[in-house]
Design a protein around this motif. Structure first.
Motif, PDB file in Angstrom:
ATOM      1  N   UNK A  21       0.819  -1.220   0.000  1.00 20.55           N
ATOM      2  CA  UNK A  21       0.000   0.000   0.000  1.00 20.55           C
ATOM      3  C   UNK A  21       0.854   1.272   0.000  1.00 20.55           C
ATOM      4  N   UNK A  22       2.173   1.140   0.092  1.00 24.85           N
ATOM      5  CA  UNK A  22       3.021   2.325  -0.073  1.00 24.85           C
ATOM      6  C   UNK A  22       3.642   2.865   1.205  1.00 24.85           C
ATOM      7  N   UNK A  23       3.626   2.077   2.273  1.00 26.72           N
ATOM      8  CA  UNK A  23       4.162   2.566   3.550  1.00 26.72           C
ATOM      9  C   UNK A  23       5.682   2.813   3.453  1.00 26.72           C
ATOM     10  N   UNK A  24       6.400   1.819   2.924  1.00 26.25           N
ATOM     11  CA  UNK A  24       7.856   1.990   2.810  1.00 26.25           C
ATOM     12  C   UNK A  24       8.191   3.085   1.801  1.00 26.25           C
ATOM     13  N   UNK A  25       7.374   3.205   0.770  1.00 26.06           N
ATOM     14  CA  UNK A  25       7.591   4.266  -0.221  1.00 26.06           C
ATOM     15  C   UNK A  25       7.449   5.637   0.445  1.00 26.06           C
TER      16      UNK A  25
END
Ligand SMILES: Nc1ncnc2c1ncn2[C@@H]1O[C@H](COP(=O)(O)OP(=O)(O)OP(=O)(O)O)[C@@H](O)[C@H]1O
Ligand SMILES: [Mg+2]
Length: 264
Positions: free
Chosen positions: A52-56
């Protein structure tokens, strides 16, 4: 109540303003005009399904990736380099295989120009608290996954940055060690008053630790995150885990994540 914790009066430590980002080679944006703020001294968790894009989000905040549009501010300005301004524990431990545990821990201090002897002394003082006493002269390949994670965590903390970003720091720990590390982290944070941004898949962990939880849904994420405020007072002790308010919020979060079709 911890005197240093007053987010409503604090300045903004991190701000995403109108951030749009597409991974290279990808057809569609992962973030569209995203808006988010974290106040100085706040403990904010990012919770959401895999991919879902947390590390991004962290990579953008740490300056390892750059928005296509919009701006990421640290303390209200755009520093020339963000590296070293934030303590960042990446999801995969990036320990250097040719350096011992002690030398790995010393890395951020050395980068900041701290003399080796002083850096070694500083890291040694933290080994016990991180459960790494006695392994300082070993190499990363000699340690278990959970221990390597703790070295990586120590490395993010000793840098002394006032914004700490931890990407699933406890995911490889057994549950008792995990509980102890959560409580230890809360104590440290309550004393030091850093801004803490924390990624986790674990709803209970997010609720126990955080002031606020930002919910990540399947991309693209547009505008503001849905967020949950955890109304429990500080300091929180171990028994806060069973607080009826947390159990209620946990149920609410599970229903919400199910509604989004996400697997946490
Ligand atoms: N370097 C990259 N190039 C292209 N796509 C990428 C890159 N890094 C991540 N992605 C994609 O971006 C999306 C978000 O990835 P990200 O790693 O931010 O998710 P995450 O929420 O941290 O997931 P997890 O909980 O599994 O760690 C995924 O679809 C992933 O495949
Ligand atoms: Mg991730």
């Amino acid at each position: 109540m911890n005197k240093r914790y007053r987010p409503e009066h604090q300045e903004t430590a991190l701000e995403f303003r109108d951030v749009t980002y597409t991974h290279k080679g990808s057809q569609s944006a992962i973030f569209q005009h995203v808006q988010a703020e974290v106040k100085q001294g706040e403990f904010v968790s990012l919770l959401g399904p895999s991919g879902s894009g947390k590390s991004t989000f962290f990579r953008l905040a740490a300056g390892l990736s750059h928005p296509d549009q919009g701006t990421v501010f640290l303390h209200g300005s755009v520093p020339e380099t963000r590296l070293g301004r934030v303590g960042y524990m990446p999801q995969q431990d990036l320990l250097l295989p040719w350096r011992t545990i002690l030398e790995n821990g010393m890395l951020p201090l050395e980068i900041n120009g701290v003399p080796k002897k002083e850096a070694a002394h500083n890291v040694s003082a933290h080994l016990k608290a991180f459960g790494l006493d006695g392994v300082e002269n070993q190499y990363p390949h000699e340690l278990s996954g959970g221990m390597r994670q703790r070295v990586s965590f120590l490395r993010a903390v000793v840098g002394g940055s006032d914004i700490l970003m931890l990407d699933e720091p406890f995911s490889a720990l057994d549950s008792i060690t995990r509980f102890m590390m959560q409580e230890w982290l809360l104590e440290q944070w309550q004393m030091a008053g850093q801004t803490l941004i924390f990624i986790t898949h674990d709803i209970e962990e997010a609720l126990f630790l955080s002031d606020r939880i930002l919910l990540f849904t399947q991309p693209p994420i547009e505008g503001r995150f849905t967020e949950i405020t955890v109304p429990l007072p500080r300091p929180r002790k171990e028994n806060a885990r069973d607080h009826p308010e947390l159990l209620k919020l946990k149920r609410e979060l599970i229903n919400r994540m199910r509604g989004e079709g996400g697997i946490i």
